[in-house]
Design a protein around this motif. Structure first.
Motif, PDB file in Angstrom:
ATOM      1  N   LEU A 103       3.963 -32.149 -17.300  1.00  0.00           N
ATOM      2  CA  LEU A 103       4.645 -32.437 -17.324  1.00  0.00           C
ATOM      3  C   LEU A 103       5.474 -33.607 -16.410  1.00  0.00           C
ATOM      4  CD1 LEU A 103       6.990 -32.326 -20.066  1.00  0.00           C
ATOM      5  CD2 LEU A 103       8.442 -31.325 -18.732  1.00  0.00           C
ATOM      6  N   GLU A 104       5.480 -34.838 -17.071  1.00  0.00           N
ATOM      7  CA  GLU A 104       5.804 -36.176 -16.479  1.00  0.00           C
ATOM      8  C   GLU A 104       6.942 -36.422 -15.597  1.00  0.00           C
ATOM      9  OE1 GLU A 104       4.884 -39.774 -14.502  1.00  0.00           O
ATOM     10  OE2 GLU A 104       3.156 -38.464 -14.922  1.00  0.00           O
ATOM     11  N   SER A 105       8.208 -36.139 -16.968  1.00  0.00           N
ATOM     12  CA  SER A 105       9.450 -35.921 -16.578  1.00  0.00           C
ATOM     13  C   SER A 105      10.257 -35.362 -17.068  1.00  0.00           C
ATOM     14  CB  SER A 105       9.729 -37.940 -17.319  1.00  0.00           C
ATOM     15  OG  SER A 105      11.566 -37.462 -16.650  1.00  0.00           O
ATOM     16  N   PRO A 106      10.171 -33.925 -16.780  1.00  0.00           N
ATOM     17  CA  PRO A 106      11.537 -32.057 -16.942  1.00  0.00           C
ATOM     18  C   PRO A 106      12.484 -33.351 -17.566  1.00  0.00           C
ATOM     19  CG  PRO A 106      11.177 -32.716 -15.111  1.00  0.00           C
ATOM     20  CD  PRO A 106       9.827 -34.059 -15.616  1.00  0.00           C
ATOM     21  N   SER A 107      13.802 -34.095 -17.087  1.00  0.00           N
ATOM     22  CA  SER A 107      14.946 -34.623 -17.375  1.00  0.00           C
ATOM     23  C   SER A 107      14.797 -35.439 -18.804  1.00  0.00           C
ATOM     24  CB  SER A 107      15.304 -35.315 -16.316  1.00  0.00           C
ATOM     25  OG  SER A 107      14.676 -36.025 -15.715  1.00  0.00           O
ATOM     26  N   ALA A 108      13.931 -35.732 -19.093  1.00  0.00           N
ATOM     27  CA  ALA A 108      14.178 -36.611 -20.240  1.00  0.00           C
ATOM     28  C   ALA A 108      13.031 -35.702 -21.326  1.00  0.00           C
ATOM     29  CB  ALA A 108      12.790 -37.624 -20.216  1.00  0.00           C
ATOM     30  N   GLN A 109      12.177 -34.912 -20.644  1.00  0.00           N
ATOM     31  CA  GLN A 109      11.813 -33.321 -22.082  1.00  0.00           C
ATOM     32  C   GLN A 109      13.546 -33.002 -22.177  1.00  0.00           C
ATOM     33  OE1 GLN A 109       9.024 -33.885 -23.181  1.00  0.00           O
ATOM     34  NE2 GLN A 109       8.432 -31.883 -23.847  1.00  0.00           N
ATOM     35  N   ILE A 110      13.812 -32.580 -21.495  1.00  0.00           N
ATOM     36  CA  ILE A 110      14.612 -31.678 -21.814  1.00  0.00           C
ATOM     37  C   ILE A 110      16.336 -32.600 -22.044  1.00  0.00           C
ATOM     38  CG2 ILE A 110      17.196 -30.352 -20.564  1.00  0.00           C
ATOM     39  CD1 ILE A 110      15.255 -29.352 -18.262  1.00  0.00           C
ATOM     40  N   THR A 111      16.441 -33.918 -21.996  1.00  0.00           N
ATOM     41  CA  THR A 111      17.352 -34.577 -22.820  1.00  0.00           C
ATOM     42  C   THR A 111      17.019 -34.118 -24.650  1.00  0.00           C
ATOM     43  OG1 THR A 111      17.647 -35.519 -20.366  1.00  0.00           O
ATOM     44  CG2 THR A 111      18.542 -36.775 -22.802  1.00  0.00           C
ATOM     45  N   SER A 112      15.723 -34.589 -24.917  1.00  0.00           N
ATOM     46  CA  SER A 112      15.282 -35.127 -25.865  1.00  0.00           C
ATOM     47  C   SER A 112      15.283 -34.037 -27.013  1.00  0.00           C
ATOM     48  CB  SER A 112      13.339 -35.473 -25.751  1.00  0.00           C
ATOM     49  OG  SER A 112      13.108 -36.726 -25.485  1.00  0.00           O
ATOM     50  N   TYR A 113      15.093 -32.274 -26.404  1.00  0.00           N
ATOM     51  CA  TYR A 113      15.036 -31.393 -27.027  1.00  0.00           C
ATOM     52  C   TYR A 113      17.423 -31.209 -27.104  1.00  0.00           C
ATOM     53  CZ  TYR A 113      10.492 -30.314 -27.164  1.00  0.00           C
ATOM     54  OH  TYR A 113       9.527 -30.043 -27.262  1.00  0.00           O
ATOM     55  N   VAL A 114      17.457 -31.277 -26.213  1.00  0.00           N
ATOM     56  CA  VAL A 114      19.368 -31.440 -26.676  1.00  0.00           C
ATOM     57  C   VAL A 114      20.248 -32.339 -26.873  1.00  0.00           C
ATOM     58  CG1 VAL A 114      21.715 -31.762 -25.363  1.00  0.00           C
ATOM     59  CG2 VAL A 114      19.964 -30.657 -24.081  1.00  0.00           C
ATOM     60  N   PHE A 115      19.251 -33.149 -27.858  1.00  0.00           N
ATOM     61  CA  PHE A 115      19.113 -34.410 -28.826  1.00  0.00           C
ATOM     62  C   PHE A 115      19.199 -33.561 -30.055  1.00  0.00           C
ATOM     63  CE2 PHE A 115      20.796 -37.416 -25.561  1.00  0.00           C
ATOM     64  CZ  PHE A 115      21.784 -37.856 -26.205  1.00  0.00           C
ATOM     65  N   ASP A 116      17.944 -33.725 -30.201  1.00  0.00           N
ATOM     66  CA  ASP A 116      16.855 -33.008 -31.637  1.00  0.00           C
ATOM     67  C   ASP A 116      18.364 -31.710 -31.729  1.00  0.00           C
ATOM     68  OD1 ASP A 116      15.202 -32.450 -33.510  1.00  0.00           O
ATOM     69  OD2 ASP A 116      14.640 -30.545 -32.520  1.00  0.00           O
ATOM     70  N   VAL A 117      18.468 -30.617 -31.094  1.00  0.00           N
ATOM     71  CA  VAL A 117      19.426 -28.937 -31.483  1.00  0.00           C
ATOM     72  C   VAL A 117      20.984 -29.851 -32.075  1.00  0.00           C
ATOM     73  CG1 VAL A 117      19.987 -27.329 -30.493  1.00  0.00           C
ATOM     74  CG2 VAL A 117      17.571 -27.841 -29.692  1.00  0.00           C
ATOM     75  N   VAL A 118      21.985 -30.671 -30.656  1.00  0.00           N
ATOM     76  CA  VAL A 118      23.119 -30.785 -31.196  1.00  0.00           C
ATOM     77  C   VAL A 118      23.220 -31.799 -32.591  1.00  0.00           C
ATOM     78  CG1 VAL A 118      25.085 -31.893 -29.960  1.00  0.00           C
ATOM     79  CG2 VAL A 118      23.841 -30.902 -28.076  1.00  0.00           C
ATOM     80  N   ARG A 119      22.116 -32.726 -32.938  1.00  0.00           N
ATOM     81  CA  ARG A 119      22.329 -33.308 -33.878  1.00  0.00           C
ATOM     82  C   ARG A 119      22.098 -33.052 -35.247  1.00  0.00           C
ATOM     83  NH1 ARG A 119      20.630 -39.468 -31.898  1.00  0.00           N
ATOM     84  NH2 ARG A 119      22.513 -39.508 -30.661  1.00  0.00           N
ATOM     85  N   ALA A 120      21.416 -31.269 -34.876  1.00  0.00           N
ATOM     86  CA  ALA A 120      21.234 -30.253 -35.663  1.00  0.00           C
ATOM     87  C   ALA A 120      22.245 -29.498 -36.236  1.00  0.00           C
ATOM     88  CB  ALA A 120      19.414 -30.333 -35.744  1.00  0.00           C
ATOM     89  N   GLU A 121      22.767 -29.307 -35.074  1.00  0.00           N
ATOM     90  CA  GLU A 121      23.802 -28.007 -35.275  1.00  0.00           C
ATOM     91  C   GLU A 121      25.392 -28.012 -36.128  1.00  0.00           C
ATOM     92  OE1 GLU A 121      23.561 -24.830 -35.074  1.00  0.00           O
ATOM     93  OE2 GLU A 121      21.522 -25.315 -35.184  1.00  0.00           O
ATOM     94  N   VAL A 122      25.677 -29.531 -34.928  1.00  0.00           N
ATOM     95  CA  VAL A 122      26.849 -30.187 -35.365  1.00  0.00           C
ATOM     96  C   VAL A 122      27.581 -30.917 -36.606  1.00  0.00           C
ATOM     97  CG1 VAL A 122      28.696 -31.896 -34.435  1.00  0.00           C
ATOM     98  CG2 VAL A 122      27.298 -30.470 -32.124  1.00  0.00           C
ATOM     99  N   PRO A 123      26.329 -31.027 -37.688  1.00  0.00           N
ATOM    100  CA  PRO A 123      26.913 -31.101 -39.096  1.00  0.00           C
ATOM    101  C   PRO A 123      26.746 -30.990 -39.605  1.00  0.00           C
ATOM    102  CG  PRO A 123      24.775 -33.162 -37.716  1.00  0.00           C
ATOM    103  CD  PRO A 123      25.174 -32.250 -36.717  1.00  0.00           C
TER     104      PRO A 123
END
Length: 318
Positions: A103-123
């Motif tokens: 993994l080159e950038s763990p923070s970027a990877q975590i951020t991507s998954y957080v965006f994906d999950v939140v935008r799938a659950e909150v709507p």
């Protein structure tokens, strides 16, 4: 010339020895490469490597780290809201190789998954549900991250939704609703308090009237008892009931005149008010009582006569 060369060699030797040693801090792992290829992982403490051959390619932090991600999305009731998700993660000590090389950038990877999950659950939720079920959103993020980041040697310790920030207009509307609800509750309490006051006042007035009426009844009862005693006393000295009643009325008349006369600011005038008024009143009252008594005796005789005739008629029919 030989001495200079010796000194140079000694200096180079010292530099090589110094470069061969390196220190790894606590809760840190160092990745050692040899000619650009992975060689080993060194943990905390004093470590050695071959100068010019081995190289410290990088260091991995083994402490628990936190990454704050702010995600803006829309709820089911079309309200834009921003969520701040805090992710606490840690490199698994036994999987430092994967964490460093995969993994080159763990923070970027975590951020991507957080965006994906939140935008799938909150709507799927309304705004009120987002506030009430923020733990569900956090758990969904953690579950998704655990599945994704374990392959890279990272362990997700905990995820928290630390802030929910709706659009400014929505917040103002919510504040107005809350203020209206509080004013409504306050008005209900004030109305209830006023009702209690009115009921208490009405009960107090009713009790006052009851006691007042009881007092008047007691007063009249005592007056009647006093008049009865007065008539008995006058009868004992040879004055009949009619004369006694007239005398009591006249006495009360003069008592009233005396009471009115004692008032300094009274403008009341009684008619007639001549000296003969009392005597005339007494004579008139005696005459009235006498006439009433005679009429009563006549009516009594007539009733007795009618009853006698009715009895005779009934006996004749038989």
């Amino acid at each position: 010339m030989g001495n200079i060369l010796t000194v140079v060699l000694l200096i180079i030797l010292v530099l090589l020895i110094i470069s061969a040693a390196f220190v790894v801090k606590q809760q840190t792992s160092a990745i050692l490469e040899r000619f650009g290829r992975y060689n080993s992982i060194r943990n905390s403490g004093l470590q050695f490597k071959i100068p010019l051959v081995d190289k410290v390619a990088g260091r991995i932090n083994l402490k628990v780290q936190q990454l704050d991600v702010f995600v803006e999305t829309k709820t089911k009731d079309d309200v834009f809201v921003g969520l701040k998700v805090s992710v606490q993660y840690q490199v698994v000590k036994d999987r430092v190789y994967d964490a460093f090389y995969k993994l080159e950038s763990p923070s970027a990877q975590i951020t991507s998954y957080v965006f994906d999950v939140v935008r799938a659950e909150v709507p799927k939720m309304k705004l009120d549900d987002v506030f009430e079920r923020k733990d569900d959103v956090a758990n969904a993020v953690k579950a998704e991250l655990n599945d994704a980041m374990q392959d890279y040697g990272y362990d997700i310790i905990k995820t928290l939704v630390t802030d929910i920030d709706p659009d400014q207009q929505v917040k103002e509307a919510m504040n107005r609703i809350n203020a209206s609800e509080r004013e409504k509750v306050a008005a209900e309490f004030e109305a209830e308090a006023e009702r209690i006051k009115i009921v208490a006042k009405a009960r107090a007035e009713a009790e006052s009237k009851r006691l007042q009426g009881q007092g008047i009844a007691d007063q009249r009862r005592e007056i009647a008892r006093g008049l009865e005693e007065s008539v008995d006393v006058l009868n004992n000295v040879g004055i009949n009931s009619q004369e006694a009643s007239a005398l009591i009325v006249v006495t009360q008349h003069y008592d009233t005149l005396q009471s009115i006369g004692g008032e300094t600011n009274s403008n009341l005038i009684l008619m007639p008010n001549s000296p003969q008024a009392g005597s005339e009143m007494l004579n008139n009252m005696i005459a009235s009582f006498t006439a009433s008594s005679q009429i009563g005796e006549q009516m009594k005789k007539q009733n007795e006569k009618k009853e006698l005739q009715q009895k005779e008629n009934k006996s004749g029919k038989k």
